[in-house]
Design a protein around this motif. Sequence first.
Motif, PDB file in Angstrom:
ATOM      1  N   GLY A   1      -6.185  -2.569  -3.694  1.00 46.95           N
ATOM      2  CA  GLY A   1      -5.931  -1.237  -3.148  1.00 46.95           C
ATOM      3  C   GLY A   1      -6.087  -0.098  -4.126  1.00 46.95           C
ATOM      4  O   GLY A   1      -5.950   1.064  -3.750  1.00 46.95           O
TER       5      GLY A   1
ATOM      6  N   ARG B   1      -9.785   4.575  -4.218  1.00 46.99           N
ATOM      7  CA  ARG B   1      -9.807   5.281  -2.924  1.00 46.99           C
ATOM      8  C   ARG B   1      -9.409   4.352  -1.778  1.00 46.99           C
ATOM      9  O   ARG B   1      -9.379   3.133  -1.924  1.00 46.99           O
ATOM     10  N   GLU B   2      -9.153   4.982  -0.638  1.00 43.44           N
ATOM     11  CA  GLU B   2      -8.705   4.241   0.547  1.00 43.44           C
ATOM     12  C   GLU B   2      -9.773   3.245   0.984  1.00 43.44           C
ATOM     13  O   GLU B   2     -10.968   3.527   0.963  1.00 43.44           O
ATOM     14  N   LYS B   3      -9.327   2.076   1.405  1.00 42.54           N
ATOM     15  CA  LYS B   3     -10.231   0.998   1.813  1.00 42.54           C
ATOM     16  C   LYS B   3     -10.341   0.967   3.336  1.00 42.54           C
ATOM     17  O   LYS B   3      -9.397   1.294   4.049  1.00 42.54           O
TER      18      LYS B   3
ATOM     19  N   CYS C   1       0.634   2.053   8.104  1.00 38.19           N
ATOM     20  CA  CYS C   1       0.567   2.793   6.826  1.00 38.19           C
ATOM     21  C   CYS C   1       0.869   4.273   7.040  1.00 38.19           C
ATOM     22  O   CYS C   1       1.637   4.871   6.276  1.00 38.19           O
ATOM     23  N   ARG C   2       0.297   4.859   8.073  1.00 32.34           N
ATOM     24  CA  ARG C   2       0.553   6.280   8.355  1.00 32.34           C
ATOM     25  C   ARG C   2       2.020   6.504   8.696  1.00 32.34           C
ATOM     26  O   ARG C   2       2.648   7.448   8.210  1.00 32.34           O
TER      27      ARG C   2
ATOM     28  N   THR D   1       4.145   5.963   5.506  1.00 28.60           N
ATOM     29  CA  THR D   1       3.890   7.029   4.529  1.00 28.60           C
ATOM     30  C   THR D   1       4.638   8.291   4.934  1.00 28.60           C
ATOM     31  O   THR D   1       5.239   8.966   4.095  1.00 28.60           O
TER      32      THR D   1
ATOM     33  N   LEU E   1       0.817  -1.214   0.000  1.00 27.15           N
ATOM     34  CA  LEU E   1       0.000   0.000   0.000  1.00 27.15           C
ATOM     35  C   LEU E   1       0.852   1.265   0.000  1.00 27.15           C
ATOM     36  O   LEU E   1       0.514   2.251  -0.652  1.00 27.15           O
TER      37      LEU E   1
END
Length: 172
Positions: free
Chosen positions: A93, A96-98, A160-161, A164, A48
């Motif tokens: 994925g 848009r965000e899932k 993920c945050r 990222t 992702l």
Amino acid sequence: MDRNGLRTASRRVVLCALLAAMMTVLQLAMAPLPNIEPVSLLVLVYALVFGRDVFYIIFTFVLLEGLVHGFHLWWVSYLYVWPLWAGAVLLLGRGREKPPLLWAVASGAFGLSFGALCALPYLAGGPWAALSYWVAGIPFDLVHCVGNFFLTLALEGPLCRLLTGARGKLGR
């Protein structure tokens, strides 16, 4: 390649190696818990966040697995099982965000199917060899399913945050 391109490529290689090493170390740390492992979650998060670069990370991880545990028949399945999971994540994925629940269900389904996917190399011994390998591992696949579901539900969003943000600081 200019100097900035070389620097970017070098950062990419180092980042992929570091993420593969982290996956290996975390998997070894959780090895006492049968089929409760962070690899499925990390492949999902890496796919992702880093897109197709996940395949560099996966193949480095698979090589490390062979070096640590030996290159046996089970190792062959890692050459296609983890890339297959990453490919599924990349396809799912898109757009848009899932929601986290979707990723948790997908990860659980992957854990449930893991034994069947890993049984394929055992077809070399005949269909009964592959079938018996898969059936004998079904209790572990159930644990793998539940472990993947809850690890992903709890950690996919925060990881993920975090990654990222780290990716942004690396200039990627």
